[in-house]
Design an enzyme around this catalytic site. Structure first.
Site, short mmCIF file in Angstrom:
data_model
loop_
_atom_site.label_atom_id
_atom_site.label_comp_id
_atom_site.label_asym_id
_atom_site.label_seq_id
_atom_site.Cartn_x
_atom_site.Cartn_y
_atom_site.Cartn_z
NE ARG A 1 -19.42 10.00 11.14
CZ ARG A 1 -18.32 9.73 11.81
NH1 ARG A 1 -17.15 10.14 11.38
NH2 ARG A 1 -18.39 9.07 12.94
CG ASP B 1 -6.65 17.85 13.94
OD1 ASP B 1 -6.48 16.95 14.79
OD2 ASP B 1 -7.49 17.74 13.03
C1 LIG Z 1 -9.30 10.61 17.43
S1 LIG Z 1 -8.58 12.21 17.26
C2 LIG Z 1 -7.18 12.06 18.33
C3 LIG Z 1 -6.98 13.30 19.17
C4 LIG Z 1 -5.85 13.23 20.19
N1 LIG Z 1 -4.58 13.01 19.55
C5 LIG Z 1 -6.11 12.17 21.23
O1 LIG Z 1 -5.36 11.17 21.27
O2 LIG Z 1 -7.03 12.32 22.03
C6 LIG Z 1 -7.86 12.09 15.62
C7 LIG Z 1 -7.52 13.43 15.00
O3 LIG Z 1 -6.70 13.19 13.86
C8 LIG Z 1 -6.99 14.17 12.89
N2 LIG Z 1 -6.51 13.69 11.58
C9 LIG Z 1 -7.04 12.72 10.79
N3 LIG Z 1 -6.31 12.57 9.67
C10 LIG Z 1 -5.28 13.45 9.77
C11 LIG Z 1 -4.18 13.77 8.93
N4 LIG Z 1 -4.01 13.16 7.75
N5 LIG Z 1 -3.32 14.74 9.34
C12 LIG Z 1 -3.51 15.37 10.52
N6 LIG Z 1 -4.52 15.11 11.37
C13 LIG Z 1 -5.40 14.15 10.99
C14 LIG Z 1 -8.49 14.35 12.98
O4 LIG Z 1 -8.91 15.60 12.45
C15 LIG Z 1 -8.72 14.22 14.49
O5 LIG Z 1 -8.79 15.48 15.11
#
Ligand SMILES: C[S@@+](CC[C@H](N)C(=O)[O-])C[C@H]1O[C@@H](n2cnc3c(N)ncnc32)[C@H](O)[C@@H]1O
Length: 256
Positions: A34, A128
């Site tokens: 990445r 997010d």
């Molecule tokens: C796998 S996705 C989950 C999306 C959705 N909640 C679902 O269940 O389909 C994880 C998301 O968490 C966000 N994320 C990661 N670390 C984070 C943080 N410290 N605070 C807020 N969002 C975060 C990422 O940017 C990503 O969009």
């Protein structure tokens, strides 16, 4: 392009401090691939120079964090939670919802359209860490294959079909978009000053270590109204975490 152990640990620390995600040594190859993409995009050839650059440039730092995090999501994912709301929570009261870690918007739009379809009045604060994901979410345009789990009648009612350059895409209609406000919120560092009837925080804590999960759950519990419900991802449990919530179904917890 190489990452030496000192550089790996510097980058892993930056990711942990910003996103709460712990990159173990097993993630070396993932970080390398990445990072290589970011180096190509920014024109750097040496990891050392790129590390200096993200120390100076906040936008690129955010893009680097974006490149490391997992944004996978889809419409109607783990939909038993929405069904729980529809079957157990009265539609007579206004529902204030927080969708934390909403990625590109499929999760809050799925909830908004189903609840609207069942005559709920609601607002969703969808947040997010990733500006890139939030931008996509606000556009609300998705390739057809991303809506394959949306029941046909809801697809017809709440989505517009794209044409010309948007052939093969759909856009969430304004009446649903208007129910969802998107904003940036870091679960690790930001404070939430609002209170909600329902919080979705799904498929993000899975990437956190125990201390970060505890801190996140504390923030979520504090942001729930009494009687409010927290939904976590189906493969995430609050085992080992201190909290005052009562489990009401798989990965769903009510604040007493
Ligand atoms: C796998 S996705 C989950 C999306 C959705 N909640 C679902 O269940 O389909 C994880 C998301 O968490 C966000 N994320 C990661 N670390 C984070 C943080 N410290 N605070 C807020 N969002 C975060 C990422 O940017 C990503 O969009």
């Amino acid at each position: 392009m190489e990452i030496n152990p000192k550089q790996f640990s510097k980058l892993a620390d930056l990711v942990y401090e910003e996103a709460g995600i712990r990159l173990t040594d097993q993630k070396y190859e993932l970080l390398k691939s990445r990072l290589a993409k970011r180096l190509r995009k920014t024109g750097y050839t040496l990891t050392r120079d790129y590390i200096d650059f993200i120390g100076r440039d906040r936008d690129e730092f955010n893009r680097f964090i974006d490149a490391i995090t997992t944004n996978h999501t889809f419409f109607f994912r783990e939909n038993a939670h929405c069904e729980y709301i529809i079957n157990n929570i009265s539609s007579s009261d206004f529902l204030k919802i927080w969708c934390a870690a909403c990625s590109s918007g499929e999760e809050p739009y799925s909830a908004a359209l189903q609840l609207a379809d069942n005559n709920y009045r609601l607002s969703i604060n969808a947040t997010d860490l990733s500006d890139t994901m939030l931008e996509k979410a606000r556009k609300a345009i998705f390739p057809m294959e991303r809506v394959s789990h949306v029941p046909a009648h809801m697809l017809r009612r709440y989505f517009q079909k794209g044409s010309n350059r948007y052939e093969g895409h759909v856009k969430v209609k304004k009446e649903i978009r208007d129910l969802v406000q998107f904003g940036r919120f870091n679960l690790i560092t930001d404070a939430m000053n609002d209170r909600f009837d329902i919080i979705f925080c799904r498929n993000v804590m899975i990437y956190f270590d125990a201390a970060t999960r505890q801190k996140t759950v504390d923030t979520l519990v504090q942001s729930l109204k009494p009687g409010g419900i927290l939904f976590t991802g189906m493969s995430e449990s609050l085992n080992g975490i201190r909290h005052p919530l009562k489990q009401v179904m798989s990965s769903a917890y009510r604040k007493i």
